[in-house]
Design a protein around this motif. Structure first.
Motif, PDB file in Angstrom:
ATOM      1  N   THR A 101       0.704  -1.318   0.177  1.00 50.31           N
ATOM      2  CA  THR A 101      -0.088   0.063   0.081  1.00 50.31           C
ATOM      3  C   THR A 101       0.920   1.365   0.194  1.00 50.31           C
ATOM      4  OG1 THR A 101      -1.871  -1.047   1.318  1.00 50.31           O
ATOM      5  CG2 THR A 101      -1.848   1.271   1.297  1.00 50.31           C
ATOM      6  N   LEU A 102       1.873   1.225   0.712  1.00 49.22           N
ATOM      7  CA  LEU A 102       2.684   2.544   0.979  1.00 49.22           C
ATOM      8  C   LEU A 102       3.604   2.737  -0.117  1.00 49.22           C
ATOM      9  CD1 LEU A 102       3.742   2.229   4.734  1.00 49.22           C
ATOM     10  CD2 LEU A 102       2.203   3.733   3.744  1.00 49.22           C
ATOM     11  N   LEU A 103       4.118   1.783  -1.024  1.00 48.29           N
ATOM     12  CA  LEU A 103       4.777   1.669  -2.122  1.00 48.29           C
ATOM     13  C   LEU A 103       3.912   2.248  -3.164  1.00 48.29           C
ATOM     14  CD1 LEU A 103       7.420   1.392  -3.732  1.00 48.29           C
ATOM     15  CD2 LEU A 103       6.895  -1.063  -4.024  1.00 48.29           C
ATOM     16  N   GLY A 104       2.831   1.833  -3.356  1.00 47.53           N
ATOM     17  CA  GLY A 104       1.794   2.180  -4.500  1.00 47.53           C
ATOM     18  C   GLY A 104       1.250   3.565  -4.133  1.00 47.53           C
ATOM     19  N   PHE A 105       1.068   3.877  -3.037  1.00 48.14           N
ATOM     20  CA  PHE A 105       0.579   5.262  -2.701  1.00 48.14           C
ATOM     21  C   PHE A 105       1.746   6.264  -3.134  1.00 48.14           C
ATOM     22  CE2 PHE A 105       0.571   8.594   0.658  1.00 48.14           C
ATOM     23  CZ  PHE A 105      -0.510   9.162   0.437  1.00 48.14           C
ATOM     24  N   ALA A 106       3.016   5.943  -2.827  1.00 49.44           N
ATOM     25  CA  ALA A 106       3.934   6.958  -2.948  1.00 49.44           C
ATOM     26  C   ALA A 106       4.245   6.945  -4.558  1.00 49.44           C
ATOM     27  CB  ALA A 106       5.300   6.307  -2.475  1.00 49.44           C
ATOM     28  N   MET A 107       4.299   5.797  -5.210  1.00 46.70           N
ATOM     29  CA  MET A 107       4.211   5.872  -6.706  1.00 46.70           C
ATOM     30  C   MET A 107       3.101   6.863  -7.280  1.00 46.70           C
ATOM     31  SD  MET A 107       5.611   1.866  -6.948  1.00 46.70           S
ATOM     32  CE  MET A 107       5.288   1.932  -9.008  1.00 46.70           C
ATOM     33  N   GLY A 108       1.952   6.121  -7.014  1.00 46.93           N
ATOM     34  CA  GLY A 108       0.944   7.116  -7.289  1.00 46.93           C
ATOM     35  C   GLY A 108       0.568   8.714  -7.059  1.00 46.93           C
ATOM     36  N   ALA A 109       1.227   8.887  -5.767  1.00 46.59           N
ATOM     37  CA  ALA A 109       1.063  10.331  -5.605  1.00 46.59           C
ATOM     38  C   ALA A 109       2.119  11.002  -6.335  1.00 46.59           C
ATOM     39  CB  ALA A 109       1.423  10.603  -3.968  1.00 46.59           C
ATOM     40  N   ILE A 110       3.216  10.484  -6.581  1.00 51.15           N
ATOM     41  CA  ILE A 110       4.260  11.276  -7.241  1.00 51.15           C
ATOM     42  C   ILE A 110       3.816  11.294  -8.427  1.00 51.15           C
ATOM     43  CG2 ILE A 110       6.660  11.061  -8.339  1.00 51.15           C
ATOM     44  CD1 ILE A 110       7.444   9.905  -5.601  1.00 51.15           C
ATOM     45  N   LEU A 111       3.475  10.313  -9.390  1.00 43.13           N
ATOM     46  CA  LEU A 111       2.746  10.246 -10.614  1.00 43.13           C
ATOM     47  C   LEU A 111       1.459  11.102 -11.107  1.00 43.13           C
ATOM     48  CD1 LEU A 111       2.671   9.136 -13.531  1.00 43.13           C
ATOM     49  CD2 LEU A 111       1.392   7.391 -12.662  1.00 43.13           C
ATOM     50  N   GLY A 112       0.836  11.242  -9.688  1.00 41.82           N
ATOM     51  CA  GLY A 112      -0.393  12.199 -10.098  1.00 41.82           C
ATOM     52  C   GLY A 112       0.213  13.497  -9.920  1.00 41.82           C
ATOM     53  N   ILE A 113       1.268  14.124  -8.847  1.00 39.33           N
ATOM     54  CA  ILE A 113       1.348  15.249  -9.138  1.00 39.33           C
ATOM     55  C   ILE A 113       2.140  15.813 -10.351  1.00 39.33           C
ATOM     56  CG2 ILE A 113       3.153  16.917  -7.755  1.00 39.33           C
ATOM     57  CD1 ILE A 113       2.515  15.419  -5.228  1.00 39.33           C
ATOM     58  N   LEU A 114       3.033  14.822 -10.921  1.00 34.70           N
ATOM     59  CA  LEU A 114       3.770  15.323 -11.924  1.00 34.70           C
ATOM     60  C   LEU A 114       2.863  15.314 -13.159  1.00 34.70           C
ATOM     61  CD1 LEU A 114       6.930  12.798 -11.888  1.00 34.70           C
ATOM     62  CD2 LEU A 114       6.815  15.362 -11.369  1.00 34.70           C
ATOM     63  N   LEU A 115       1.746  14.602 -13.285  1.00 38.96           N
ATOM     64  CA  LEU A 115       0.740  14.735 -14.376  1.00 38.96           C
ATOM     65  C   LEU A 115      -0.128  16.152 -14.234  1.00 38.96           C
ATOM     66  CD1 LEU A 115      -0.472  11.053 -14.883  1.00 38.96           C
ATOM     67  CD2 LEU A 115       0.925  12.346 -16.376  1.00 38.96           C
ATOM     68  N   ALA A 116      -0.416  16.486 -12.884  1.00 40.70           N
ATOM     69  CA  ALA A 116      -1.106  17.575 -12.723  1.00 40.70           C
ATOM     70  C   ALA A 116      -0.425  18.848 -13.097  1.00 40.70           C
ATOM     71  CB  ALA A 116      -1.648  17.617 -11.263  1.00 40.70           C
ATOM     72  N   VAL A 117       1.040  18.763 -12.812  1.00 34.68           N
ATOM     73  CA  VAL A 117       1.726  20.096 -13.282  1.00 34.68           C
ATOM     74  C   VAL A 117       1.980  20.101 -14.455  1.00 34.68           C
ATOM     75  CG1 VAL A 117       3.918  20.769 -12.780  1.00 34.68           C
ATOM     76  CG2 VAL A 117       3.273  19.819 -10.960  1.00 34.68           C
ATOM     77  N   GLY A 118       2.156  18.992 -15.122  1.00 36.66           N
ATOM     78  CA  GLY A 118       2.114  18.844 -16.863  1.00 36.66           C
ATOM     79  C   GLY A 118       0.922  19.427 -17.602  1.00 36.66           C
ATOM     80  N   ILE A 119      -0.060  19.042 -16.943  1.00 35.08           N
ATOM     81  CA  ILE A 119      -1.753  19.438 -17.549  1.00 35.08           C
ATOM     82  C   ILE A 119      -1.757  20.606 -17.197  1.00 35.08           C
ATOM     83  CG2 ILE A 119      -4.025  18.903 -17.085  1.00 35.08           C
ATOM     84  CD1 ILE A 119      -3.604  16.094 -16.544  1.00 35.08           C
ATOM     85  N   VAL A 120      -1.653  21.384 -16.188  1.00 33.67           N
ATOM     86  CA  VAL A 120      -1.829  22.917 -15.689  1.00 33.67           C
ATOM     87  C   VAL A 120      -0.888  23.724 -16.565  1.00 33.67           C
ATOM     88  CG1 VAL A 120      -1.641  24.838 -13.903  1.00 33.67           C
ATOM     89  CG2 VAL A 120      -2.574  22.396 -13.479  1.00 33.67           C
ATOM     90  N   HIS A 121       0.270  23.307 -16.745  1.00 34.15           N
ATOM     91  CA  HIS A 121       1.308  24.226 -17.624  1.00 34.15           C
ATOM     92  C   HIS A 121       1.336  23.886 -19.246  1.00 34.15           C
ATOM     93  CE1 HIS A 121       2.447  24.944 -13.430  1.00 34.15           C
ATOM     94  NE2 HIS A 121       3.007  26.299 -13.614  1.00 34.15           N
ATOM     95  N   ASN A 122       0.659  22.832 -19.645  1.00 31.95           N
ATOM     96  CA  ASN A 122       1.048  22.543 -20.830  1.00 31.95           C
ATOM     97  C   ASN A 122      -0.567  22.013 -21.571  1.00 31.95           C
ATOM     98  OD1 ASN A 122       1.223  20.735 -23.291  1.00 31.95           O
ATOM     99  ND2 ASN A 122       3.462  21.116 -22.979  1.00 31.95           N
ATOM    100  N   ARG A 123      -1.130  23.020 -22.422  1.00 35.40           N
ATOM    101  CA  ARG A 123      -2.123  22.875 -23.142  1.00 35.40           C
ATOM    102  C   ARG A 123      -2.525  21.743 -23.795  1.00 35.40           C
ATOM    103  NH1 ARG A 123      -5.129  28.064 -25.514  1.00 35.40           N
ATOM    104  NH2 ARG A 123      -4.672  28.818 -23.324  1.00 35.40           N
ATOM    105  N   ALA A 124      -1.346  21.309 -24.445  1.00 36.27           N
ATOM    106  CA  ALA A 124      -1.467  20.060 -25.193  1.00 36.27           C
ATOM    107  C   ALA A 124      -1.815  18.681 -24.242  1.00 36.27           C
ATOM    108  CB  ALA A 124      -0.366  19.779 -26.007  1.00 36.27           C
ATOM    109  N   MET A 125      -1.197  18.761 -23.110  1.00 31.18           N
ATOM    110  CA  MET A 125      -1.396  17.771 -21.990  1.00 31.18           C
ATOM    111  C   MET A 125      -2.590  17.882 -21.604  1.00 31.18           C
ATOM    112  SD  MET A 125       2.209  17.491 -20.131  1.00 31.18           S
ATOM    113  CE  MET A 125       1.455  15.877 -19.130  1.00 31.18           C
ATOM    114  N   ASP A 126      -3.038  18.992 -21.218  1.00 35.98           N
ATOM    115  CA  ASP A 126      -4.412  19.126 -20.785  1.00 35.98           C
ATOM    116  C   ASP A 126      -5.626  18.572 -21.551  1.00 35.98           C
ATOM    117  OD1 ASP A 126      -6.519  20.232 -19.355  1.00 35.98           O
ATOM    118  OD2 ASP A 126      -6.443  21.984 -19.812  1.00 35.98           O
ATOM    119  N   ARG A 127      -5.624  18.925 -22.892  1.00 33.69           N
ATOM    120  CA  ARG A 127      -6.434  18.461 -24.006  1.00 33.69           C
ATOM    121  C   ARG A 127      -6.404  16.955 -24.522  1.00 33.69           C
ATOM    122  NH1 ARG A 127      -7.314  23.646 -28.289  1.00 33.69           N
ATOM    123  NH2 ARG A 127      -7.754  24.904 -26.644  1.00 33.69           N
ATOM    124  N   SER A 128      -5.296  16.440 -24.302  1.00 34.67           N
ATOM    125  CA  SER A 128      -5.010  15.133 -24.688  1.00 34.67           C
ATOM    126  C   SER A 128      -4.826  14.174 -23.533  1.00 34.67           C
ATOM    127  CB  SER A 128      -3.666  14.949 -25.567  1.00 34.67           C
ATOM    128  OG  SER A 128      -2.431  15.157 -24.711  1.00 34.67           O
TER     129      SER A 128
END
Length: 294
Positions: A101-128
């Protein structure tokens, strides 16, 4: 006065709900377990009254619905009376599941934060990317979990990692959604002010967007850490695991040990509650450090 208010506003309502649930639980335990006692008496050619059925329905070895005191007794026996290194200890099995659980949570949280940063700052990522992130959660986890395990086993990856990946698959989604909302929460006036200060995108992110996203992040993490535990348990089911809370659920279902199943379920609920509390404490500390009220 504060203590009296706490008792009146918090403890009494919670206590009343717990008492109501316990009473209903006992009622349903008697109703669901009574047919077995009647059938047993009928096969023996005897008649049995309600007052004779009542105590027997609450003390069956393999009841349809175990009574609350049976689950409590099983929890006590498998957590206190068994050594934590014993394979009959729920603490041992909870630790196996908690590791994934802890390993998956850490991986998911890091991935989620990175994707969110990319989506907010890159319009192409946001739309695609954002539509695919949402679509990924429409696939039932019970369908995709065996596929993940089979594919990883084919390339020689087994043990903790497949379960962690399933947890990460479930936990990254609430983090992405929450962080995207949090990073976009600053008002246009605040962004314009940063622009007048000639702040770069990185400075705006560090000094405005990231602090503003903290309440959203920790709210998402509370959801993510609980669902990570679900993912770890689900990941143990298709593998026929011999250790972990999922393994206890499987073993209980194989041998009709309903008391064991319910004890494992309550242990899982307790672990999830503990993890959410820990994230909540971290939330309070971070916001207090930032000078805000949690």
């Amino acid at each position: 006065m504060r203590q009296q208010s706490f008792v009146k506003d918090r403890l009494l309502p919670i206590g009343a709900v717990l008492v109501a649930i316990t009473v209903l639980w006992y009622v349903f335990a008697v109703v669901l377990n009574a047919p077995f006692e009647r059938d047993t008496a009928a096969r023996a050619g005897t008649q049995i009254g309600f007052m004779e059925i009542l105590p027997k329905t609450l003390a069956q070895e393999r009841p349809v619905l175990p009574a609350p005191h049976q689950v409590v007794a099983e929890l006590w026996d498998t957590t206190v009376n068994k050594a934590v290194t014993s394979k009959r200890s729920l603490v041992y099995h909870a630790w196996i599941t908690l590791s994934a659980t802890l390993l998956g949570f850490a991986m998911g949280a890091i991935l989620g934060i990175l994707l969110a940063v990319g989506i907010v700052h890159n319009r192409a990522m946001d739309r695609s990317l954002m539509p695919w992130v949402i679509a990924s959660q429409t696939i039932p986890i019970l369908a995709i979990a065996p596929m993940i395990i089979v594919v990883l086993n084919a390339v020689g990856i087994s043990g903790l990692m497949p379960k962690a990946l399933i947890s990460a698959y479930l936990s990254f989604f609430p983090v992405v959604v929450g962080m995207v909302k949090g990073l976009r929460s600053p008002e246009q006036g605040q962004l314009d002010l940063m622009h007048t200060y000639n702040a770069s995108a990185a400075q705006t992110f560090r000094k405005l967007r990231w602090p503003a996203s903290m309440p959203y992040l920790f709210t998402s993490l509370k959801v993510a850490v609980a669902i990570s535990l679900v993912g770890a348990i689900v990941g143990e089911l298709p593998t026929g695991a011999v250790a972990g809370l999922g393994a206890r659920l499987l073993a209980g279902s194989y041998y009709g040990q309903t008391v064991q199943i319910w004890a494992a379920l309550f242990m899982a609920a307790g672990v999830a509650a503990l993890l959410v509390v820990i994230v909540g404490i971290a939330h309070t500390l971070v916001l207090r450090r930032m000078g805000a009220r949690a």
